[in-house]
Design a protein around this motif. Structure first.
Motif, PDB file in Angstrom:
ATOM      1  N   VAL A  88       6.778  13.635   2.683  1.00  0.00           N
ATOM      2  CA  VAL A  88       7.515  12.528   2.076  1.00  0.00           C
ATOM      3  C   VAL A  88       6.672  11.253   2.149  1.00  0.00           C
ATOM      4  O   VAL A  88       6.535  10.514   1.164  1.00  0.00           O
ATOM      5  N   LEU A  89       6.108  10.995   3.328  1.00  0.00           N
ATOM      6  CA  LEU A  89       5.265   9.803   3.501  1.00  0.00           C
ATOM      7  C   LEU A  89       4.027   9.868   2.614  1.00  0.00           C
ATOM      8  O   LEU A  89       3.624   8.864   2.017  1.00  0.00           O
ATOM      9  N   LEU A  90       3.424  11.045   2.522  1.00  0.00           N
ATOM     10  CA  LEU A  90       2.244  11.208   1.671  1.00  0.00           C
ATOM     11  C   LEU A  90       2.601  10.946   0.209  1.00  0.00           C
ATOM     12  O   LEU A  90       1.866  10.261  -0.516  1.00  0.00           O
ATOM     13  N   GLY A  91       3.745  11.479  -0.226  1.00  0.00           N
ATOM     14  CA  GLY A  91       4.173  11.255  -1.597  1.00  0.00           C
ATOM     15  C   GLY A  91       4.469   9.797  -1.891  1.00  0.00           C
ATOM     16  O   GLY A  91       4.085   9.270  -2.946  1.00  0.00           O
ATOM     17  N   LEU A  92       5.134   9.113  -0.961  1.00  0.00           N
ATOM     18  CA  LEU A  92       5.451   7.692  -1.158  1.00  0.00           C
ATOM     19  C   LEU A  92       4.179   6.843  -1.171  1.00  0.00           C
ATOM     20  O   LEU A  92       4.064   5.891  -1.962  1.00  0.00           O
ATOM     21  N   ALA A  93       3.218   7.186  -0.304  1.00  0.00           N
ATOM     22  CA  ALA A  93       1.944   6.455  -0.306  1.00  0.00           C
ATOM     23  C   ALA A  93       1.217   6.645  -1.633  1.00  0.00           C
ATOM     24  O   ALA A  93       0.674   5.690  -2.217  1.00  0.00           O
ATOM     25  N   GLY A  94       1.198   7.885  -2.104  1.00  0.00           N
ATOM     26  CA  GLY A  94       0.586   8.161  -3.401  1.00  0.00           C
ATOM     27  C   GLY A  94       1.278   7.419  -4.524  1.00  0.00           C
ATOM     28  O   GLY A  94       0.636   6.895  -5.442  1.00  0.00           O
ATOM     29  N   PHE A  95       2.597   7.340  -4.437  1.00  0.00           N
ATOM     30  CA  PHE A  95       3.365   6.639  -5.458  1.00  0.00           C
ATOM     31  C   PHE A  95       2.992   5.157  -5.497  1.00  0.00           C
ATOM     32  O   PHE A  95       2.842   4.573  -6.577  1.00  0.00           O
ATOM     33  N   LEU A 178       4.375  -1.564 -11.409  1.00  0.00           N
ATOM     34  CA  LEU A 178       4.078  -2.450 -10.290  1.00  0.00           C
ATOM     35  C   LEU A 178       5.317  -2.744  -9.456  1.00  0.00           C
ATOM     36  O   LEU A 178       5.237  -2.892  -8.229  1.00  0.00           O
ATOM     37  N   GLY A 179       6.476  -2.795 -10.088  1.00  0.00           N
ATOM     38  CA  GLY A 179       7.711  -3.045  -9.345  1.00  0.00           C
ATOM     39  C   GLY A 179       8.117  -1.899  -8.446  1.00  0.00           C
ATOM     40  O   GLY A 179       8.891  -2.085  -7.497  1.00  0.00           O
ATOM     41  N   SER A 180       7.583  -0.689  -8.717  1.00  0.00           N
ATOM     42  CA  SER A 180       7.886   0.462  -7.866  1.00  0.00           C
ATOM     43  C   SER A 180       7.105   0.440  -6.554  1.00  0.00           C
ATOM     44  O   SER A 180       7.475   1.128  -5.599  1.00  0.00           O
ATOM     45  N   VAL A 181       6.026  -0.347  -6.530  1.00  0.00           N
ATOM     46  CA  VAL A 181       5.168  -0.365  -5.338  1.00  0.00           C
ATOM     47  C   VAL A 181       5.917  -0.856  -4.099  1.00  0.00           C
ATOM     48  O   VAL A 181       5.911  -0.177  -3.059  1.00  0.00           O
ATOM     49  N   PRO A 182       6.576  -2.026  -4.127  1.00  0.00           N
ATOM     50  CA  PRO A 182       7.303  -2.452  -2.925  1.00  0.00           C
ATOM     51  C   PRO A 182       8.430  -1.500  -2.542  1.00  0.00           C
ATOM     52  O   PRO A 182       8.703  -1.319  -1.351  1.00  0.00           O
ATOM     53  N   LEU A 183       9.074  -0.873  -3.531  1.00  0.00           N
ATOM     54  CA  LEU A 183      10.118   0.106  -3.216  1.00  0.00           C
ATOM     55  C   LEU A 183       9.543   1.292  -2.439  1.00  0.00           C
ATOM     56  O   LEU A 183      10.131   1.757  -1.463  1.00  0.00           O
ATOM     57  N   ALA A 187      10.430   2.284   1.392  1.00  0.00           N
ATOM     58  CA  ALA A 187      10.907   3.637   1.694  1.00  0.00           C
ATOM     59  C   ALA A 187      10.024   4.307   2.734  1.00  0.00           C
ATOM     60  O   ALA A 187      10.516   4.988   3.642  1.00  0.00           O
ATOM     61  N   GLY A 188       8.698   4.116   2.629  1.00  0.00           N
ATOM     62  CA  GLY A 188       7.789   4.720   3.593  1.00  0.00           C
ATOM     63  C   GLY A 188       7.973   4.169   4.994  1.00  0.00           C
ATOM     64  O   GLY A 188       8.001   4.925   5.977  1.00  0.00           O
ATOM     65  N   VAL A 189       8.097   2.851   5.108  1.00  0.00           N
ATOM     66  CA  VAL A 189       8.293   2.228   6.419  1.00  0.00           C
ATOM     67  C   VAL A 189       9.600   2.704   7.057  1.00  0.00           C
ATOM     68  O   VAL A 189       9.652   3.048   8.247  1.00  0.00           O
ATOM     69  N   LEU A 190      10.664   2.740   6.261  1.00  0.00           N
ATOM     70  CA  LEU A 190      11.955   3.207   6.791  1.00  0.00           C
ATOM     71  C   LEU A 190      11.897   4.688   7.171  1.00  0.00           C
ATOM     72  O   LEU A 190      12.520   5.100   8.156  1.00  0.00           O
ATOM     73  N   ALA A 191      11.151   5.487   6.396  1.00  0.00           N
ATOM     74  CA  ALA A 191      11.036   6.910   6.715  1.00  0.00           C
ATOM     75  C   ALA A 191      10.320   7.121   8.043  1.00  0.00           C
ATOM     76  O   ALA A 191      10.697   7.987   8.843  1.00  0.00           O
ATOM     77  N   ILE A 192       9.274   6.331   8.300  1.00  0.00           N
ATOM     78  CA  ILE A 192       8.563   6.439   9.583  1.00  0.00           C
ATOM     79  C   ILE A 192       9.521   6.174  10.740  1.00  0.00           C
ATOM     80  O   ILE A 192       9.475   6.849  11.775  1.00  0.00           O
ATOM     81  N   TRP A 193      10.400   5.246  10.557  1.00  0.00           N
ATOM     82  CA  TRP A 193      11.305   4.805  11.618  1.00  0.00           C
ATOM     83  C   TRP A 193      12.547   5.683  11.745  1.00  0.00           C
ATOM     84  O   TRP A 193      12.994   6.000  12.851  1.00  0.00           O
ATOM     85  N   LEU A 194      13.108   6.124  10.638  1.00  0.00           N
ATOM     86  CA  LEU A 194      14.442   6.717  10.651  1.00  0.00           C
ATOM     87  C   LEU A 194      14.500   8.230  10.467  1.00  0.00           C
ATOM     88  O   LEU A 194      15.500   8.860  10.835  1.00  0.00           O
ATOM     89  N   VAL A 195      13.481   8.831   9.862  1.00  0.00           N
ATOM     90  CA  VAL A 195      13.562  10.244   9.508  1.00  0.00           C
ATOM     91  C   VAL A 195      12.938  11.114  10.596  1.00  0.00           C
ATOM     92  O   VAL A 195      11.815  10.863  11.036  1.00  0.00           O
TER      93      VAL A 195
END
Length: 458
Positions: A88-95, A178-183, A187-195
């Motif tokens: 999930v983190l890899l996919g979000l980073a790629g995104f 470009l607007g998808s980048v902060p999203l 999501a990645g930061v929250l996934a590291i913390w919560l998932v």
């Protein structure tokens, strides 16, 4: 000698509330849904800026779903082996990275390549999210989790075209990327913390022939389904390639001691009927959007914008259906509710086939039926298998949704186009028959996962 499915997959646990993990997971699904649906309204502006040909514009739209479907199985296996949270983190980073590149692109071919790679990134996200839900939630919690997943995807699909039009007419289509980048970063930061992370306790299979044949089969099949109307000859060739690769893949899995996908999952009671219901329900839902849109514009003279607004109730009802599914289980069993939802979807399609009057109410029936049936069918896949199989099951589920959408549009769209004046009516009646037939599949008794003999010594 026969052994039972292991009761649990390897996972880590935290003390945080388990539902907090759904925030980044659903955000990842929302990003993907917006990426798929928003390009439809932004395409004319993109095409004008980058001077795309007709085929190039078609590829820009289709390549995302094509690469997503083709890489789901491999992404799921990587998650099983190295951790579902990690993919999930890899996919979000790629995104995040790819959207920066795409947003700054001044070449049409580069943007098409970026969209293809974004599909791969989303495959990692989807495979990880679906498997994580299957591994970490049980019983009614799992139904609610998949209901939220369905609702989020439905909401993203509904908002995407609207957002695409607003952003394109405002700051420009590049800000869709470009607007998808902060999203993605949030999501990645929250996934590291919560998932919590999880993986399969079984030894992963990395058979190269299985991996290649799965990518070829799924990629060629999705291409054939998407292009059957626009380019029938290449679609037929792709279909033949897909069939050959799929036959090879299935035979290969049966011969391997550690297959990429254990084909015996399809013999687990309740598994195959659930897959058929996902394919049928998602197929007629996707086809109804296309058919009603064309009907409103060609037969009733509405503009594209008006037709888009008229179809919006179906997407909203799909989202609500996913949320209401666990609530309705208080009064009906999962099997009874799934059958009822499919019948309701069929009734909406028959109503639409009349081709008269407002389309809002029948579209609500189609959308709500799909939202409920898809949620419960997806939940069934995990209920009758084990957490060790979550990656494989999640990939099979998502391939079912992808192929269902493509197959529904290809088959029902072809019927509508070749029949003539009555094509709209006949296509929707056939669609209703398909979904009702799926509802009437033989109902099998569920077995507890520990009692299901899937893995045997070869």
């Amino acid at each position: 000698m026969t052994s039972s499915i292991p009761a649990a997959a390897t996972r880590t646990r935290t003390t945080r509330h388990p539902w907090l993990a759904m925030i980044p997971l659903l955000l990842g699904i929302l990003i993907g849904a917006l990426a798929i649906s928003s390009v439809a309204t932004a395409l004319p502006a993109i095409r004008g800026d980058l001077v795309l040909s007709d085929s190039g514009a078609l590829w820009l739209v289709d390549v995302y779903a094509l690469s997503l479907a083709a890489t789901l199985v491999v992404a799921a296996r990587i998650g099983d082996a190295f951790g579902r949270k990690r993919i999930v983190l890899l996919g979000l980073a790629g995104f995040a990275v790819l959207n920066v590149v795409g947003g700054l692109a001044h070449d049409g071919l580069l943007l098409i390549v970026v969209r293809a790679l974004l599909g791969v990134a989303e495959a990692f996200v989807v495979a990880g999210v679906v498997a994580t839900i299957g591994a970490h939630y049980q019983a009614r919690q799992r139904v609610l989790a998949y209901g939220l997943w369905t609702a989020t995807f439905g909401a993203g699909s509904a908002l995407g075209p609207v957002l695409g039009g607003i952003v394109t007419e405002g700051p420009g289509w590049r800000w869709l990327l470009l607007g998808s980048v902060p999203l993605a970063v949030v999501a990645g930061v929250l996934a590291i913390w919560l998932v919590d992370d999880s993986r399969s306790s079984r030894r992963p299979s990395w058979d190269v022939l299985s991996i290649v044949s799965s990518i070829v089969a799924l990629g060629a099949l999705v291409y054939a389904l998407h292009e059957v109307l626009a380019a029938p000859v290449p679609a037929v060739i792709a279909g033949v390639v897909a069939a050959g690769a799929l036959v090879f893949f299935i035979r290969r899995q049966r011969a391997l001691r550690e297959p990429l996908i254990d084909m015996r999952l399809f013999r687990v009671p309740g598994f195959s009927p659930a897959i058929v219901r996902i394919v049928a329900s998602s197929g007629v839902s996707s086809a109804s959007v296309l058919l009603v849109s064309l009907h409103l514009q060609d037969e009733r003279g509405q503009s594209a914008a008006a037709a888009g607004i008229a179809i919006l109730p179906q997407a909203v009802a799909t989202a609500l259906g996913g949320v209401l599914a666990p609530v309705l289980l208080r009064w009906l069993s999962s099997t009874a509710l799934t059958v009822l939802a499919l019948v309701v979807q069929g009734a909406g399609l028959v109503w639409l086939s009349a081709g008269v009057g407002p389309v809002a109410v029948p579209l609500v029936l189609v959308g709500a039926g799909f939202g409920i049936a898809a949620t419960l069918a997806a939940t069934t896949l995990f209920d009758v298998t084990s957490q060790d199989d979550a990656g494989q099951v999640g990939a099979i589920q998502e391939v079912g949704f992808a192929l269902g959408g493509g197959l529904g549009i290809a088959v029902l769209g072809t019927i509508a186009s070749i029949v003539g004046a009555a094509g709209f009516t006949i296509a929707l009646v056939v669609a209703a028959g398909m979904v009702v037939a799926a509802a009437l599949l033989p109902l099998t008794r569920r077995l507890p996962p520990a009692a299901i003999p899937v893995h045997e010594d070869r």
